[in-house]
Design a protein around this motif. Structure first.
Motif, mmCIF file in Angstrom:
data_model
loop_
_atom_site.group_PDB
_atom_site.id
_atom_site.type_symbol
_atom_site.label_atom_id
_atom_site.label_comp_id
_atom_site.label_asym_id
_atom_site.label_seq_id
_atom_site.Cartn_x
_atom_site.Cartn_y
_atom_site.Cartn_z
ATOM 1 N N UNK A 100 -2.200 2.796 -19.104
ATOM 2 C CA UNK A 100 -2.722 3.494 -18.007
ATOM 3 C C UNK A 100 -1.883 4.924 -17.865
ATOM 4 N N UNK A 101 -2.736 5.817 -17.734
ATOM 5 C CA UNK A 101 -1.968 7.210 -17.069
ATOM 6 C C UNK A 101 -2.103 7.435 -15.750
ATOM 7 N N UNK A 102 -1.182 7.509 -15.217
ATOM 8 C CA UNK A 102 -0.935 7.756 -13.698
ATOM 9 C C UNK A 102 -0.739 9.058 -13.311
ATOM 10 N N UNK A 103 -1.162 9.445 -12.229
ATOM 11 C CA UNK A 103 -0.956 10.790 -11.602
ATOM 12 C C UNK A 103 0.763 11.284 -11.825
ATOM 13 N N UNK A 104 1.717 10.362 -11.313
ATOM 14 C CA UNK A 104 3.063 10.954 -11.404
ATOM 15 C C UNK A 104 3.348 10.859 -12.827
ATOM 16 N N UNK A 105 3.005 10.148 -13.826
ATOM 17 C CA UNK A 105 3.338 10.496 -15.202
ATOM 18 C C UNK A 105 2.677 11.889 -15.808
ATOM 19 N N UNK A 106 1.473 12.084 -15.259
ATOM 20 C CA UNK A 106 0.776 13.337 -15.772
ATOM 21 C C UNK A 106 1.394 14.746 -15.159
ATOM 22 N N UNK A 107 1.973 14.324 -13.711
ATOM 23 C CA UNK A 107 2.408 15.615 -13.190
ATOM 24 C C UNK A 107 3.644 15.891 -13.890
ATOM 25 N N UNK A 108 4.535 14.910 -14.125
ATOM 26 C CA UNK A 108 5.745 14.968 -14.791
ATOM 27 C C UNK A 108 5.671 15.680 -16.164
ATOM 28 N N UNK A 109 4.685 15.367 -16.932
ATOM 29 C CA UNK A 109 4.184 15.919 -18.242
ATOM 30 C C UNK A 109 4.273 17.643 -17.983
ATOM 31 N N UNK A 110 3.049 17.750 -16.866
ATOM 32 C CA UNK A 110 2.682 19.323 -16.826
ATOM 33 C C UNK A 110 3.826 20.008 -16.259
ATOM 34 N N UNK A 111 4.808 19.415 -15.480
ATOM 35 C CA UNK A 111 5.937 19.997 -15.070
ATOM 36 C C UNK A 111 6.888 20.464 -16.212
#
Length: 84
Positions: free
Chosen positions: A67-78
């Motif tokens: 599952x893709x979570x908001x914190x994981x995606x935020x870290x990648x985009x960061x």
């Protein structure tokens, strides 16, 4: 300044986890800043991703999967300097 990148969402029609990942990407990045690929259009993609979807690829490398979570995606985009 953020360097250019190519983000791809590998998904399947009717997948609720894919829908959730798409909503997160739209909110955090914008709907025109990533590509969407329906794995059902290519037998090789079905074999590669099967039940792992959704998967987010960055410049051809799989980086996040269900599952893709908001914190994981935020870290990648960061990492990319493209975060919200």
């Amino acid at each position: 300044m953020a360097k250019p990148f190519r983000l791809t969402l590998y998904e399947r029609d009717g997948c609720h986890l894919c829908e959730e990942a798409r909503v997160l990407l739209d909110e955090m990045l914008g709907m025109h800043r990533y590509a969407r690929v329906d794995i059902e259009t290519d037998d090789d993609l079905v074999l590669r991703y099967g039940f792992r979807i959704p998967v987010i690829g960055l410049d051809g490398i799989d980086r996040l999967e269900a599952p893709i979570t908001a914190p994981d995606l935020r870290a990648l985009l960061s990492e990319l300097g493209a975060g919200p």
